[in-house]
Design a protein around this motif. Structure first.
Motif, PDB file in Angstrom:
ATOM      1  N   LYS A 129       0.859  -1.180   0.000  1.00 14.14           N
ATOM      2  CA  LYS A 129       0.000   0.000   0.000  1.00 14.14           C
ATOM      3  C   LYS A 129       0.898   1.232   0.000  1.00 14.14           C
ATOM      4  CE  LYS A 129      -3.818  -2.348   0.723  1.00 14.14           C
ATOM      5  NZ  LYS A 129      -4.507  -2.799  -0.452  1.00 14.14           N
ATOM      6  N   GLU A 130       0.306   2.387  -0.263  1.00 17.24           N
ATOM      7  CA  GLU A 130       1.090   3.627  -0.344  1.00 17.24           C
ATOM      8  C   GLU A 130       1.788   3.938   0.980  1.00 17.24           C
ATOM      9  OE1 GLU A 130       2.850   6.362  -2.528  1.00 17.24           O
ATOM     10  OE2 GLU A 130       1.308   5.060  -3.364  1.00 17.24           O
ATOM     11  N   TYR A 131       1.116   3.714   2.105  1.00 21.87           N
ATOM     12  CA  TYR A 131       1.731   4.020   3.396  1.00 21.87           C
ATOM     13  C   TYR A 131       2.875   3.044   3.704  1.00 21.87           C
ATOM     14  CZ  TYR A 131      -1.593   0.431   4.987  1.00 21.87           C
ATOM     15  OH  TYR A 131      -2.329  -0.719   5.123  1.00 21.87           O
ATOM     16  N   ASP A 132       2.785   1.806   3.186  1.00 19.18           N
ATOM     17  CA  ASP A 132       3.890   0.858   3.362  1.00 19.18           C
ATOM     18  C   ASP A 132       5.123   1.338   2.606  1.00 19.18           C
ATOM     19  OD1 ASP A 132       2.429  -0.886   4.942  1.00 19.18           O
ATOM     20  OD2 ASP A 132       1.736  -2.072   3.224  1.00 19.18           O
ATOM     21  N   LYS A 133       4.914   1.887   1.418  1.00 20.11           N
ATOM     22  CA  LYS A 133       6.032   2.401   0.622  1.00 20.11           C
ATOM     23  C   LYS A 133       6.708   3.563   1.331  1.00 20.11           C
ATOM     24  CE  LYS A 133       3.853   1.195  -3.751  1.00 20.11           C
ATOM     25  NZ  LYS A 133       3.327   1.710  -5.007  1.00 20.11           N
ATOM     26  N   ARG A 134       5.893   4.458   1.880  1.00 17.17           N
ATOM     27  CA  ARG A 134       6.462   5.592   2.613  1.00 17.17           C
ATOM     28  C   ARG A 134       7.242   5.119   3.827  1.00 17.17           C
ATOM     29  NH1 ARG A 134       1.433   8.232   1.288  1.00 17.17           N
ATOM     30  NH2 ARG A 134       0.557   7.525   3.260  1.00 17.17           N
ATOM     31  N   GLN A 135       6.717   4.119   4.536  1.00 19.09           N
ATOM     32  CA  GLN A 135       7.401   3.576   5.705  1.00 19.09           C
ATOM     33  C   GLN A 135       8.738   2.947   5.310  1.00 19.09           C
ATOM     34  OE1 GLN A 135       6.435   3.945   8.807  1.00 19.09           O
ATOM     35  NE2 GLN A 135       8.146   2.799   9.637  1.00 19.09           N
ATOM     36  N   SER A 136       8.772   2.222   4.201  1.00 20.74           N
ATOM     37  CA  SER A 136      10.013   1.611   3.730  1.00 20.74           C
ATOM     38  C   SER A 136      11.048   2.673   3.381  1.00 20.74           C
ATOM     39  CB  SER A 136       9.751   0.740   2.497  1.00 20.74           C
ATOM     40  OG  SER A 136       8.904  -0.320   2.815  1.00 20.74           O
ATOM     41  N   LEU A 137      10.611   3.739   2.705  1.00 18.23           N
ATOM     42  CA  LEU A 137      11.526   4.829   2.356  1.00 18.23           C
ATOM     43  C   LEU A 137      12.068   5.513   3.609  1.00 18.23           C
ATOM     44  CD1 LEU A 137       9.697   6.480  -0.669  1.00 18.23           C
ATOM     45  CD2 LEU A 137      11.847   5.225  -0.703  1.00 18.23           C
ATOM     46  N   LYS A 138      11.208   5.705   4.616  1.00 12.37           N
ATOM     47  CA  LYS A 138      11.648   6.338   5.853  1.00 12.37           C
ATOM     48  C   LYS A 138      12.664   5.471   6.582  1.00 12.37           C
ATOM     49  CE  LYS A 138      10.026   8.795   9.910  1.00 12.37           C
ATOM     50  NZ  LYS A 138      11.317   9.379  10.049  1.00 12.37           N
ATOM     51  N   GLU A 139      12.435   4.167   6.637  1.00  8.23           N
ATOM     52  CA  GLU A 139      13.394   3.264   7.278  1.00  8.23           C
ATOM     53  C   GLU A 139      14.741   3.274   6.565  1.00  8.23           C
ATOM     54  OE1 GLU A 139      11.482  -0.520   7.365  1.00  8.23           O
ATOM     55  OE2 GLU A 139      10.039   0.097   8.900  1.00  8.23           O
ATOM     56  N   ALA A 140      14.722   3.265   5.250  1.00  6.60           N
ATOM     57  CA  ALA A 140      15.966   3.301   4.484  1.00  6.60           C
ATOM     58  C   ALA A 140      16.706   4.611   4.729  1.00  6.60           C
ATOM     59  CB  ALA A 140      15.674   3.129   2.995  1.00  6.60           C
ATOM     60  N   GLN A 141      15.968   5.713   4.771  1.00  7.02           N
ATOM     61  CA  GLN A 141      16.576   7.016   5.028  1.00  7.02           C
ATOM     62  C   GLN A 141      17.176   7.065   6.427  1.00  7.02           C
ATOM     63  OE1 GLN A 141      13.825  10.253   4.714  1.00  7.02           O
ATOM     64  NE2 GLN A 141      15.417  11.810   4.651  1.00  7.02           N
ATOM     65  N   ASP A 142      16.479   6.510   7.412  1.00  7.38           N
ATOM     66  CA  ASP A 142      16.994   6.491   8.791  1.00  7.38           C
ATOM     67  C   ASP A 142      18.278   5.674   8.899  1.00  7.38           C
ATOM     68  OD1 ASP A 142      14.889   8.065   9.562  1.00  7.38           O
ATOM     69  OD2 ASP A 142      13.700   6.420  10.413  1.00  7.38           O
ATOM     70  N   THR A 143      18.313   4.530   8.243  1.00 11.69           N
ATOM     71  CA  THR A 143      19.537   3.713   8.305  1.00 11.69           C
ATOM     72  C   THR A 143      20.698   4.413   7.613  1.00 11.69           C
ATOM     73  OG1 THR A 143      18.847   2.484   6.347  1.00 11.69           O
ATOM     74  CG2 THR A 143      18.338   1.500   8.474  1.00 11.69           C
ATOM     75  N   ARG A 144      20.433   5.132   6.531  1.00  8.99           N
ATOM     76  CA  ARG A 144      21.498   5.907   5.867  1.00  8.99           C
ATOM     77  C   ARG A 144      22.022   7.001   6.779  1.00  8.99           C
ATOM     78  NH1 ARG A 144      18.420   5.371   1.101  1.00  8.99           N
ATOM     79  NH2 ARG A 144      17.401   7.350   1.490  1.00  8.99           N
ATOM     80  N   GLU A 145      21.108   7.696   7.480  1.00  8.15           N
ATOM     81  CA  GLU A 145      21.533   8.761   8.389  1.00  8.15           C
ATOM     82  C   GLU A 145      22.364   8.211   9.545  1.00  8.15           C
ATOM     83  OE1 GLU A 145      18.056  10.891   9.587  1.00  8.15           O
ATOM     84  OE2 GLU A 145      17.756  11.783   7.608  1.00  8.15           O
ATOM     85  N   VAL A 146      21.983   7.051  10.077  1.00  9.91           N
ATOM     86  CA  VAL A 146      22.756   6.425  11.151  1.00  9.91           C
ATOM     87  C   VAL A 146      24.141   6.031  10.640  1.00  9.91           C
ATOM     88  CG1 VAL A 146      22.899   4.351  12.605  1.00  9.91           C
ATOM     89  CG2 VAL A 146      20.775   5.650  12.483  1.00  9.91           C
ATOM     90  N   ALA A 147      24.207   5.460   9.456  1.00 10.82           N
ATOM     91  CA  ALA A 147      25.499   5.072   8.888  1.00 10.82           C
ATOM     92  C   ALA A 147      26.375   6.296   8.660  1.00 10.82           C
ATOM     93  CB  ALA A 147      25.286   4.321   7.580  1.00 10.82           C
ATOM     94  N   ARG A 148      25.780   7.388   8.199  1.00 15.28           N
ATOM     95  CA  ARG A 148      26.526   8.625   7.992  1.00 15.28           C
ATOM     96  C   ARG A 148      27.060   9.172   9.311  1.00 15.28           C
ATOM     97  NH1 ARG A 148      22.484  11.447   4.960  1.00 15.28           N
ATOM     98  NH2 ARG A 148      22.667  10.148   3.134  1.00 15.28           N
ATOM     99  N   ALA A 149      26.226   9.137  10.346  1.00 15.91           N
ATOM    100  CA  ALA A 149      26.636   9.637  11.667  1.00 15.91           C
ATOM    101  C   ALA A 149      27.769   8.795  12.233  1.00 15.91           C
ATOM    102  CB  ALA A 149      25.443   9.642  12.616  1.00 15.91           C
ATOM    103  N   VAL A 150      27.685   7.490  12.085  1.00 16.68           N
ATOM    104  CA  VAL A 150      28.743   6.597  12.568  1.00 16.68           C
ATOM    105  C   VAL A 150      30.037   6.857  11.805  1.00 16.68           C
ATOM    106  CG1 VAL A 150      29.472   4.177  12.650  1.00 16.68           C
ATOM    107  CG2 VAL A 150      27.191   4.824  13.431  1.00 16.68           C
ATOM    108  N   ALA A 151      29.929   7.091  10.502  1.00 17.84           N
ATOM    109  CA  ALA A 151      31.124   7.353   9.693  1.00 17.84           C
ATOM    110  C   ALA A 151      31.795   8.662  10.110  1.00 17.84           C
ATOM    111  CB  ALA A 151      30.754   7.405   8.210  1.00 17.84           C
ATOM    112  N   THR A 152      30.994   9.699  10.391  1.00 15.21           N
ATOM    113  CA  THR A 152      31.593  10.983  10.804  1.00 15.21           C
ATOM    114  C   THR A 152      32.191  10.877  12.204  1.00 15.21           C
ATOM    115  OG1 THR A 152      29.435  11.794  11.553  1.00 15.21           O
ATOM    116  CG2 THR A 152      30.124  12.407   9.340  1.00 15.21           C
TER     117      THR A 152
END
Length: 157
Positions: A129-152
Motif C-alpha cells: 500500500k502507499e503508506y507501506d512504501k512511505r514507511q520503507s523509504l523512511k526506514e531506508a533514510q533512517d539507516t542511511r543517516e545512522v550510517a553517515r553519523a557513525v562514519a563521521t
C-alpha cells in the motif's frame, strides 16, 4: 570456444522491491528463440511491466520487453511475447497453491545468464500500500543517516 562460466546480469527490476513485499524467490529457466538470446547477450531487456502466470500447469512469463535483434531478419521475435518458464512440476504446483486467492502475484526480479543459460529470478510477492512504501523509504533514510553519523564519528576519533 570455451563454455561460459558464472553469472552475467542482463536486466533487474529495481522498482519491484519498492512496490512489493517479497516473500519467496525462485530461479527458473526460459524458453527463448535465437534472436531473443542474441538480443539478451547485448544486454537489452526490460522487466518493468513483467509478471508471471500459471496456466494449465505451466508457468509463463508475460509482458517482459526483449527488443528485436538489430541484425535479425524476418526471423525476429515479438518484443512482448509470452515466454515459457522452465520449472519442476512440484515448484509450479506449490506456487499455484500460494497465489490462488491470497492476493499474491509472481513478478520477475532479474534476468541473467548462468553458465550460458538464460535464467529469470521470479518472486512470490504481495503489493504494498502507499503508506507501506512511505514507511520503507523512511526506514531506508533512517539507516542511511545512522550510517553517515557513525562514519563521521569514526573520522573524529
Amino acid at each position: 570456444m570455451p563454455r561460459e562460466r558464472g553469472q552475467k546480469a542482463v536486466a533487474t527490476n529495481r522498482k519491484a522491491r519498492h512496490d512489493y513485499l517479497i516473500e519467496d524467490e525462485i530461479e527458473a529457466g526460459l524458453v527463448l528463440t535465437g534472436t531473443e538470446v542474441k538480443s539478451l547477450r547485448e544486454g537489452r531487456a526490460s522487466l518493468v511491466d513483467g509478471y508471471a502466470v500459471i496456466d494449465r500447469g505451466e508457468a509463463w512469463l508475460e509482458n517482459v520487453h526483449i527488443p528485436e535483434f538489430l541484425a535479425g531478419s524476418w526471423t525476429n521475435h515479438g518484443t512482448r511475447r509470452r515466454r515459457k518458464l522452465l520449472m519442476h512440476r512440484a515448484e509450479i504446483e506449490k506456487l499455484a497453491g500460494k497465489i490462488s486467492g491470497s492476493g499474491m502475484t509472481l513478478i520477475p526480479l532479474s534476468l541473467y545468464f548462468s553458465d550460458g543459460n538464460a535464467k529469470v529470478k521470479i518472486a512470490l510477492a504481495k503489493g504494498k500500500k502507499e503508506y507501506d512504501k512511505r514507511q520503507s523509504l523512511k526506514e531506508a533514510q533512517d539507516t542511511r543517516e545512522v550510517a553517515r553519523a557513525v562514519a563521521t564519528l569514526g573520522k573524529e576519533w
